[in-house]
Design an enzyme around this catalytic site. Structure first.
Site, PDB file in Angstrom:
ATOM      1  N   ASN A  41      -4.290   6.061  -1.679  1.00  0.00           N
ATOM      2  CA  ASN A  41      -3.666   6.808  -0.582  1.00  0.00           C
ATOM      3  C   ASN A  41      -3.007   7.943  -0.721  1.00  0.00           C
ATOM      4  OD1 ASN A  41      -4.597   4.522   1.306  1.00  0.00           O
ATOM      5  ND2 ASN A  41      -2.691   3.340   0.815  1.00  0.00           N
ATOM      6  N   HIS A  79      -2.690  -3.535  -5.839  1.00  0.00           N
ATOM      7  CA  HIS A  79      -3.102  -2.906  -4.554  1.00  0.00           C
ATOM      8  C   HIS A  79      -4.640  -2.975  -4.279  1.00  0.00           C
ATOM      9  CE1 HIS A  79      -3.404   0.454  -1.589  1.00  0.00           C
ATOM     10  NE2 HIS A  79      -3.337  -0.570  -0.907  1.00  0.00           N
ATOM     11  N   SER A 111       0.809  -1.170  -0.028  1.00  0.00           N
ATOM     12  CA  SER A 111      -0.027  -0.106  -0.083  1.00  0.00           C
ATOM     13  C   SER A 111       0.803   1.143   0.075  1.00  0.00           C
ATOM     14  CB  SER A 111      -0.999  -0.120   1.176  1.00  0.00           C
ATOM     15  OG  SER A 111      -0.196   0.178   2.362  1.00  0.00           O
ATOM     16  N   GLU A 171      -5.619  -1.329  -7.611  1.00  0.00           N
ATOM     17  CA  GLU A 171      -4.817  -0.424  -8.512  1.00  0.00           C
ATOM     18  C   GLU A 171      -3.435  -1.214  -9.062  1.00  0.00           C
ATOM     19  OE1 GLU A 171      -4.904   3.665  -5.712  1.00  0.00           O
ATOM     20  OE2 GLU A 171      -3.600   2.046  -5.006  1.00  0.00           O
TER      21      GLU A 171
END
Length: 513
Positions: free
Chosen positions: A200, A150, A129, A162
């Site tokens: 993120n 991800h 991540s 992702e």
């Protein structure tokens, strides 16, 4: 090492290895097996793979019992699950996804071992991540077959993945993983190998700006969360979200992304969460974070202040931004209070200004208003459930109380906050939009993919670029420009992606030719 030709990713014939049988590994294994892939589970912990296999099988049987999949499909999915006693048992896998501890050395060591076991055409995928895919692949004989893949927790429910190519990743590998993610029922988006990837990275604006508001003592924790839920429409306020995630998870990510971007001010964390982490007040899992939680995990929320029944003798609305004043005029009329139409307010009128990135103090100075009788009101977001009234340092308490009563006259909740450039919702949402615009500017992902990833991965009410279009790119640019001028903080400097599209009247989703 045997040579295996990868089957078409949509054929269902792909053999998948999962290393790491924690929550993420189990979730990835579940959706892969459910979509028709043969899955081999491996973990360094004794019996962890067998336990994961049994747990996933129980999930399939539960879904069948609830009518969410047929008994035959559940039985077939269970039959596709296998426990691998060692890494060597993964030799026949076309793709191996690692979901182990988030430590660079551990992932590098695992992939180095797998290189000597898997076929030459096999893909090494990392569910990292926050680590660099390029760094994970560094030192391998074939870094071109390492790719980020991800997922988000819980994997079966968070329908986004992702696919990230490292600096040396073969582009066709990313294409393959995108197709595989879609085969498994997820929206798959392509991202460059940058800190935080898309989700993120984009998520930095919400928590860090909320914490900045707390650091400025603009309002308290519960009021901050209420404002951002009821106005812009976030499912959880930033403090509620960090309590749910746990500061032992979220604070290191905040610091990691900040440092990986060489102290980029847009991602600057605040000291409060570092103090809380040091104190062990990490959130709901321990019963104490921003809020207290009872034995059942229920949040203990402070009661809101009692409503005010005071009303002003009359109200004068600033003419500086008439389009914003028009949004609150109906609430004043409904309260039965006279709205003055003179060029200047009368001697006793409550004065209401409508900032856009600036604060109530600046409005008073620029317009030559009596600060003792002046309050500001948020106008850009949903006003049906809650109104936000902002005082300035000179506001008389009687007039603040009149403002609370005025805007609560129809039963809506009213939150009173201290003077803040950009109020609360404006600065948080503009910051989110600006970071998304910069992600697009850097070519980390396609604009439409940024919005898809954020809405699915973070649950925001709108994609940030579409949200910017809804508010108006020029309006967002105005908010950020005023924030930067008022605070002198480069965290608010507008992205060139935003500025150019605002000046040309284009959508923030508009790609370059």
């Amino acid at each position: 090492m045997q040579a295996l030709e990868r089957p078409d990713p949509v054929s269902g014939d792909v053999v998948i290895g999962i290393v790491g049988c924690g929550v993420m590994g189990r979730g990835i294994a579940q959706i892969a097996a459910q979509a028709g892939a043969t899955v081999w589970l491996n973990d360094t912990r004794a019996d962890a793979a067998q336990a994961a296999k049994a747990g996933i099988a129980d999930t399939f049987n539960m879904l069948a019992g609830k009518g969410k999949m047929s008994a035959e499909a559940a039985q077939a999915a269970c039959a596709r699950l296998n426990a691998a006693a060692s890494l060597e048992d993964l030799a026949g896998c076309h793709v191996v996804v690692e979901a182990i501890v988030e430590k660079l050395e551990a992932k590098q060591s695992l992939f180095a071992a797998l290189e000597n076991i898997l076929g030459e055409d096999a893909i090494l995928a990392t569910n990292t991540s926050s680590l660099s895919v390029t760094a994970i692949a560094a030192g391998l004989k074939h870094p071109e077959r390492v790719v980020g893949f991800h997922f988000f927790n819980p994997v079966p429910l968070m329908k986004i993945v992702e696919a990230i190519g490292g600096l040396l990743t073969e582009p066709s590998i990313v294409d393959y993983m995108l197709a595989l993610g879609r085969r498994w029922g997820h929206t798959a988006v392509r991202a460059k190998d940058t800190p935080g990837f898309i989700v993120n990275h984009a998520g930095r604006g919400f928590g860090t700006e909320g914490l900045r508001i707390l650091a400025e003592d603009v309002t308290d924790i519960a009021t901050l969360d209420r404002i951002l839920r009821d106005g812009p429409g976030f499912r959880l306020g930033p403090c509620e979200l960090m309590d749910l995630t746990g500061l032992d998870v979220s604070h290191p990510v905040m610091e990691s992304i900040y440092h990986q971007y060489y102290e980029e001010p847009r991602f600057r964390p605040q000291n409060l969460t570092r103090q809380m982490l040091a104190a062990g007040a990490v959130g709901r899992k321990v019963g104490h974070g921003f809020y207290r939680y009872d034995a059942e995990g229920k949040k203990q929320t402070p009661a809101e202040p009692a409503p005010s029944s005071a009303l002003p003798p009359s109200v004068w609305l600033s003419r500086a931004r008439p389009q914003l004043a028009e949004r609150i005029a109906p609430f004043l009329k409904a309260a039965g209070v006279a709205i003055e139409d003179g060029e200047r307010p009368s001697e006793n009128a409550l004065i209401v200004v409508t900032p856009l990135g600036d604060d109530a103090t600046r409005c008073c100075v620029v317009e030559g208003l009596d600060a003792r009788r002046t309050v500001a009101v948020e106008t850009l977001f949903d006003l049906t459930r809650r109104r936000v009234v902002m005082t300035n340092p000179a506001t008389d308490a009687r007039y603040a109380d009149m403002a609370r009563g005025l805007f609560a006259a129809d039963g809506a909740a009213v939150s009173l906050v201290r003077d803040s450039s950009g109020l609360v919702s404006q600065r948080v949402v503009a910051h989110i939009i600006n970071i998304a615009a910069e992600i697009a500017q850097q070519g980390i992902a396609e604009p439409a993919d940024i919005d898809r990833a954020v809405t699915l991965g973070l649950g925001y009410p709108r994609g940030p670029l579409a949200w910017g279009d809804e508010l108006g790119a020029a309006t967002v640019l105005n908010i950020l420009g005023n924030l930067q001028q008022e605070t002198g903080d480069p965290r608010y400097r507008p992205s060139q992606w935003l500025r150019r599209r605002a000046e040309l009247g284009l959508s923030l989703l508009q790609r370059e030719p």
